[in-house]
Design an enzyme around this catalytic site. Structure first.
Site, PDB file in Angstrom:
ATOM      1  N   HIS A 224       0.859  -1.207   0.000  1.00  0.00           N
ATOM      2  CA  HIS A 224       0.000   0.000   0.000  1.00  0.00           C
ATOM      3  C   HIS A 224       0.889   1.248   0.000  1.00  0.00           C
ATOM      4  CE1 HIS A 224      -3.151   2.756   1.226  1.00  0.00           C
ATOM      5  NE2 HIS A 224      -4.036   1.789   1.302  1.00  0.00           N
TER       6      HIS A 224
ATOM      7  N   GLU B 143      -0.560   1.205  -5.478  1.00  0.00           N
ATOM      8  CA  GLU B 143      -0.455  -0.025  -4.694  1.00  0.00           C
ATOM      9  C   GLU B 143      -0.323  -1.248  -5.605  1.00  0.00           C
ATOM     10  OE1 GLU B 143      -3.747   0.068  -1.907  1.00  0.00           O
ATOM     11  OE2 GLU B 143      -3.765   2.253  -2.045  1.00  0.00           O
TER      12      GLU B 143
HETATM   13  O1  TA6 Z   1      -6.198   1.303  -0.751  1.00  0.00           O
HETATM   14  C1  TA6 Z   1      -7.146   2.330  -0.578  1.00  0.00           C
HETATM   15  C2  TA6 Z   1      -7.901   2.118   0.741  1.00  0.00           C
HETATM   16  O2  TA6 Z   1      -8.594   0.891   0.735  1.00  0.00           O
HETATM   17  C3  TA6 Z   1      -8.834   3.303   0.946  1.00  0.00           C
HETATM   18  O3  TA6 Z   1     -10.190   2.966   0.707  1.00  0.00           O
HETATM   19  C4  TA6 Z   1      -8.553   3.711   2.414  1.00  0.00           C
HETATM   20  O4  TA6 Z   1      -9.351   2.955   3.302  1.00  0.00           O
HETATM   21  C5  TA6 Z   1      -7.067   3.375   2.495  1.00  0.00           C
HETATM   22  O5  TA6 Z   1      -6.981   2.103   1.849  1.00  0.00           O
HETATM   23  C6  TA6 Z   1      -6.453   3.492   3.872  1.00  0.00           C
HETATM   24  O6  TA6 Z   1      -6.835   2.450   4.686  1.00  0.00           O
HETATM   25  P1  TA6 Z   1      -6.204   2.369   6.187  1.00  0.00           P
HETATM   26  O7  TA6 Z   1      -6.803   1.107   6.741  1.00  0.00           O
HETATM   27  O8  TA6 Z   1      -4.708   2.299   6.052  1.00  0.00           O
HETATM   28  O9  TA6 Z   1      -6.613   3.633   6.895  1.00  0.00           O
END
Ligand code: TA6
Length: 273
Positions: free
Chosen positions: A145, A249
């Site tokens: 991520h 990602e």
């Molecule tokens: O990858 C994008 C996502 O799924 C967004 O929808 C947002 O939730 C982000 O990840 C961050 O998630 P986190 O659990 O790290 O706050």
């Protein structure tokens, strides 16, 4: 030089410096939270408000989403899996040469082995290997991520995904990318059939993300309202932090899931440069 550092609260991380680059990798989550090439701005964005607490994911850098990406059907389970909140062991470190260093981390239990191999140099290479050591099939979705540091989200353009289909996570509708990706609102998209290098064009730098063992990639920026909600909820980033980062990602997400038969392995690899 590779050294193990410890914060006053006991939080441990690996500190890497060589002639090409530097990096910091927390044992919690095997989380790369700093990567900077000599003479440049950091490649990865890191919130100045993030916590460094075991069991809590750092806001920024490269959280490892595993063994599921996104929300689990069981709402009691953490979003993006538990790997990013788990303490990994260091199983190998290597000063390859004056310009390149590597470290390998491992998380295991009786069902699986998960290892992250990180190579730090002019390029940042990540290999996340899952091995099923159980007697029944093991299904995973996963992602690096990665939070990229940008000068201003309004100046950013992402290329390499033109004409690719994507699931818009905001509407849950299937769409098709038309041209470059720019940011004027919240963007949360799972691109499919990804088989090319993704190019991040900022005002003063162009970065590249090459993915292997993956055919999906998530592009995300929370924009104003979601960033404010997240800032108020978790207090781990400023309300206006959306201006400073974009997430590209490298993933096996949604229909790009992986099923491992007993003794089978799969590696998700990303090269950032
Ligand atoms: O990858 C994008 C996502 O799924 C967004 O929808 C947002 O939730 C982000 O990840 C961050 O998630 P986190 O659990 O790290 O706050």
């Amino acid at each position: 030089m590779i050294s193990l550092k410890k914060l006053p609260n006991g939080f441990e991380y690996i500190d890497i410096k060589n002639n090409s680059a530097e990096a910091k990798i927390a044992l919690n989550g095997a989380h790369v939270f700093h990567y900077k090439r000599v003479g440049e701005e950091p490649v990865l964005w890191l919130s100045e408000k993030t916590e460094f607490e075991e069991g809590t994911s750092i806001r920024g850098g490269i959280p490892i989403c595993w063994p599921w990406f996104g929300i689990n059907e069981d709402k009691n389970l953490p979003a993006h899996g538990f790997a990013r909140n788990s303490k990994f062991k260091i199983i190998k470190q290597d000063e390859i040469n004056k310009d390149m260093s590597s470290v390998t981390f491992k998380l295991e239990n009786k069902e699986y082995e998960l290892s992250l191999h990180v190579e730090v140099g002019a390029k940042l290479k990540l290999e996340l290997k899952t091995t099923n050591i159980d007697t029944k099939p093991f299904k995973i979705t996963q992602a690096f991520h990665t939070y990229f540091n940008v000068s201003d989200i309004l100046h950013v353009e992402i290329d390499g995904l033109n004409n690719k289909p994507y699931l818009d996570a905001l509407t849950m509708k299937q769409e098709k990318q038309n041209g470059s990706i720019t940011f004027k609102e919240e963007v949360d998209r799972v691109y499919q059939e990804v088989d090319t290098t993704i190019v991040l064009k900022d005002a003063n730098r162009t970065l590249h993300v090459e993915n292997f063992g993956s055919s999906s990639a998530v592009i995300w920026n929370p924009w104003i309202d979601k960033c404010k909600r997240m800032s108020l909820a978790k207090n781990d980033m400023r309300e206006d932090a959306y201006k400073e980062f974009v997430c590209i990602e490298s993933a096996n997400a949604f229909d790009d899931f992986i099923v491992l038969e007993p003794n089978e392995s799969h590696t998700l690899k990303a090269i950032i440069y």
